[in-house]
Design a protein around this motif. Structure first.
Motif, PDB file in Angstrom:
ATOM      1  N   LEU A 128       0.829  -1.209   0.000  1.00 13.27           N
ATOM      2  CA  LEU A 128       0.000   0.000   0.000  1.00 13.27           C
ATOM      3  C   LEU A 128       0.865   1.260   0.000  1.00 13.27           C
ATOM      4  O   LEU A 128       0.570   2.240  -0.688  1.00 13.27           O
ATOM      5  CB  LEU A 128      -0.923   0.019   1.227  1.00 13.27           C
ATOM      6  N   ARG A 129       1.942   1.221   0.796  1.00  5.63           N
ATOM      7  CA  ARG A 129       2.845   2.379   0.865  1.00  5.63           C
ATOM      8  C   ARG A 129       3.511   2.624  -0.482  1.00  5.63           C
ATOM      9  O   ARG A 129       3.668   3.752  -0.919  1.00  5.63           O
ATOM     10  CB  ARG A 129       3.934   2.139   1.916  1.00  5.63           C
ATOM     11  N   ARG A 130       3.906   1.524  -1.103  1.00  2.00           N
ATOM     12  CA  ARG A 130       4.548   1.616  -2.412  1.00  2.00           C
ATOM     13  C   ARG A 130       3.600   2.278  -3.418  1.00  2.00           C
ATOM     14  O   ARG A 130       4.000   3.122  -4.206  1.00  2.00           O
ATOM     15  CB  ARG A 130       4.906   0.197  -2.867  1.00  2.00           C
ATOM     16  N   GLU A 131       2.330   1.895  -3.316  1.00  2.00           N
ATOM     17  CA  GLU A 131       1.322   2.476  -4.202  1.00  2.00           C
ATOM     18  C   GLU A 131       1.227   3.996  -4.027  1.00  2.00           C
ATOM     19  O   GLU A 131       1.156   4.749  -4.987  1.00  2.00           O
ATOM     20  CB  GLU A 131      -0.051   1.874  -3.888  1.00  2.00           C
ATOM     21  N   ARG A 132       1.222   4.399  -2.745  1.00  2.00           N
ATOM     22  CA  ARG A 132       1.159   5.830  -2.432  1.00  2.00           C
ATOM     23  C   ARG A 132       2.367   6.578  -3.023  1.00  2.00           C
ATOM     24  O   ARG A 132       2.253   7.684  -3.525  1.00  2.00           O
ATOM     25  CB  ARG A 132       1.189   6.054  -0.906  1.00  2.00           C
ATOM     26  N   THR A 133       3.506   5.933  -2.910  1.00  2.00           N
ATOM     27  CA  THR A 133       4.733   6.533  -3.453  1.00  2.00           C
ATOM     28  C   THR A 133       4.606   6.694  -4.965  1.00  2.00           C
ATOM     29  O   THR A 133       4.927   7.749  -5.514  1.00  2.00           O
ATOM     30  CB  THR A 133       5.957   5.649  -3.104  1.00  2.00           C
TER      31      THR A 133
END
Ligand SMILES: Nc1nc2c(ncn2[C@@H]2O[C@H](COP(=O)(O)OP(=O)(O)OP(=O)(O)O)[C@@H](O)[C@H]2O)c(=O)[nH]1
Ligand SMILES: [Mg+2]
Length: 410
Positions: A77-82
């Motif tokens: 999910l964090r990667r997606e936000r990035t």
């Protein structure tokens, strides 16, 4: 500037793997602890945005992001936000430890290239390990700009700032109007253009042509005269012009011949606003009065033209400065596309009008002078100052509130 809407700010995204030092770099660039730094990988989870005034660009937003190599369900999910943050990025900084360039960095570089987002690499933690030759060769071969630095010690940070400016798209340096905002539609401007030895054969020079065009774009109109005919021309008009613009070399005569209630400025001052930062350049003239015998002044010309016998930068300005200092002032003249790296030791920089360089280049030079703590002004301002007419030729900008913007926004 703090009120500039976010959408009008340049967005500078910081990307890389966990623990590469992205948040440390952000904190260095903004000069405060905007993001949490820790040795635990995955410290930054959601993107952190920090808005600041970043000279010479103006208002910017830095975006610090979570590591691209985050794992697990939450990590994904964090990667997606990035990756979403890339969508709002105008300039990207790819941070990696000096020796760690690998598949994740290649992936990021690929994404940025695909979206045509200008970027460069910060080889961080250079205090621990010097960047290995094979990585430098690889980046060079791929045409990727890189900068070794240490967010911990601050080493290389000025160079990182310069690279941000270099990478920023030209559009962020779009100029204000040359003079159209000083001249309402339907009004008249008089342009005073001396035809002397310095005037090119059969032509009039670029700032004058640009002024005529900008006046026409404003649905205003103009009259072009030499300094000798100005008085006569004014006498024949049954309505006052809204503005008189003259060449700096005839500013004294023009000021004398133009009634005080008619706004007057010079082409150099119009260009100083158009190309650079009017307030900083005007401020720089304050040093002239304080010059002392033995002081050093840097005269900087952006192009290398063939100097005339009575050259403005080499002869006239040094002479005036000596008169003010009441003694010897050492003037070093540098001409050409390179602005000197080392400006320490100079009391003042007097720059040419910069007609042959773009606004981004001129703003970078002004910024470098400011960073080096050396006041900077330009030829036109210096001439107006030493002739005692600077307040008069600056007045049109002060009363309209159109004085200066370091940048216009898209
Ligand atoms: N020696 C050295 N350590 C650094 C440097 N930059 C960052 N560090 C250290 O590296 C660790 C990670 O730094 P952060 O700035 O939190 O790294 P990050 O990339 O934001 O990490 P995440 O948020 O976890 O993705 C911290 O312990 C920092 O003190 C550097 O230039 N040199
Ligand atoms: Mg972080």
């Amino acid at each position: 500037m703090q009120h500039t809407p976010k959408g009008l700010r340049l967005h500078i995204g910081i990307y890389g793997r966990r623990n590469a030092g992205k948040s440390s770099l952000l904190n260095r660039l903004v000069g405060q602890k905007a993001a949490i730094v820790s040795a635990t990988p995955g410290t930054t989870t959601d993107p952190v945005e920090k808005t600041i005034e970043f000279l010479p660009i103006g208002p910017v937003v830095f975006i610090d992001t979570a590591g691209i190599d985050d794992t697990g369900a939450l990590g994904e999910l964090r990667r997606e936000r990035t990756l979403q943050a890339i969508d709002r990025t105008d300039v990207a900084i790819l941070v990696t430890e000096t020796h760690a360039w690998g598949p994740y960095e290649e992936e990021l570089a690929g994404l940025l290239r695909e979206r045509e987002i200008p970027f460069f690499v910060v080889l961080n933690k250079a205090d621990l390990v010097a960047p290995p030759a094979d990585i430098l060769e690889r980046l060079t071969a791929e045409g990727i700009d890189f900068q070794p630095a240490s967010a911990l010690t601050g080493e290389g940070m000025d160079a990182v700032r310069d690279r941000i400016v270099q990478a920023a798209p030209e559009a962020w340096f779009e100029p204000p109007r040359l003079l159209g905002d000083l001249l309402p539609a339907g009004e008249l401007a008089i342009l005073v253009v001396p035809i002397d030895l310095g005037a090119p054969k059969g032509r009039i020079i670029l700032p004058q042509i640009m002024a005529i065009r900008d006046i026409l774009d404003s649905d205003a109109y103009c009259m072009v005269v030499k300094e000798r005919e100005l008085k006569d021309a004014l006498g024949r008009l049954n309505r006052k012009p809204s503005l008189v613009v003259c060449d700096s070399q005839v500013v004294l005569k023009t000021a004398a011949d133009t009634p005080p209630d008619i706004p007057l400025t010079t082409f150099s001052i119009l260009m100083a606003r158009f190309k650079g930062d009017l307030a900083t350049l005007a401020h720089g003239t304050g040093v002239i009065e304080r010059l002392k015998s033995g002081d050093r002044v840097l005269i900087s010309e952006a192009c290398s033209h063939h100097p005339l016998a009575d050259d403005i930068g080499r002869v006239k300005i040094p002479r005036w400065l000596r008169q003010f200092a009441g003694g010897q002032v050492h003037c070093d003249v540098v001409a050409g596309p390179e602005f000197p790296e080392d400006i320490s030791g100079y009391k003042l920089i007097v720059h040419c009008g910069g007609c042959m360089i773009n606004r981004k280049n001129m703003l970078s030079r002004i910024f470098r002078a400011r960073r080096g703590g050396v006041p900077i002004t330009n030829y036109g301002m210096t001439i107006a100052y030493v002739q005692g007419v600077l307040p008069r030729v600056m007045a049109p900008f002060l009363c309209t509130g159109a004085s200066n913007r370091s940048i216009s926004h898209r």
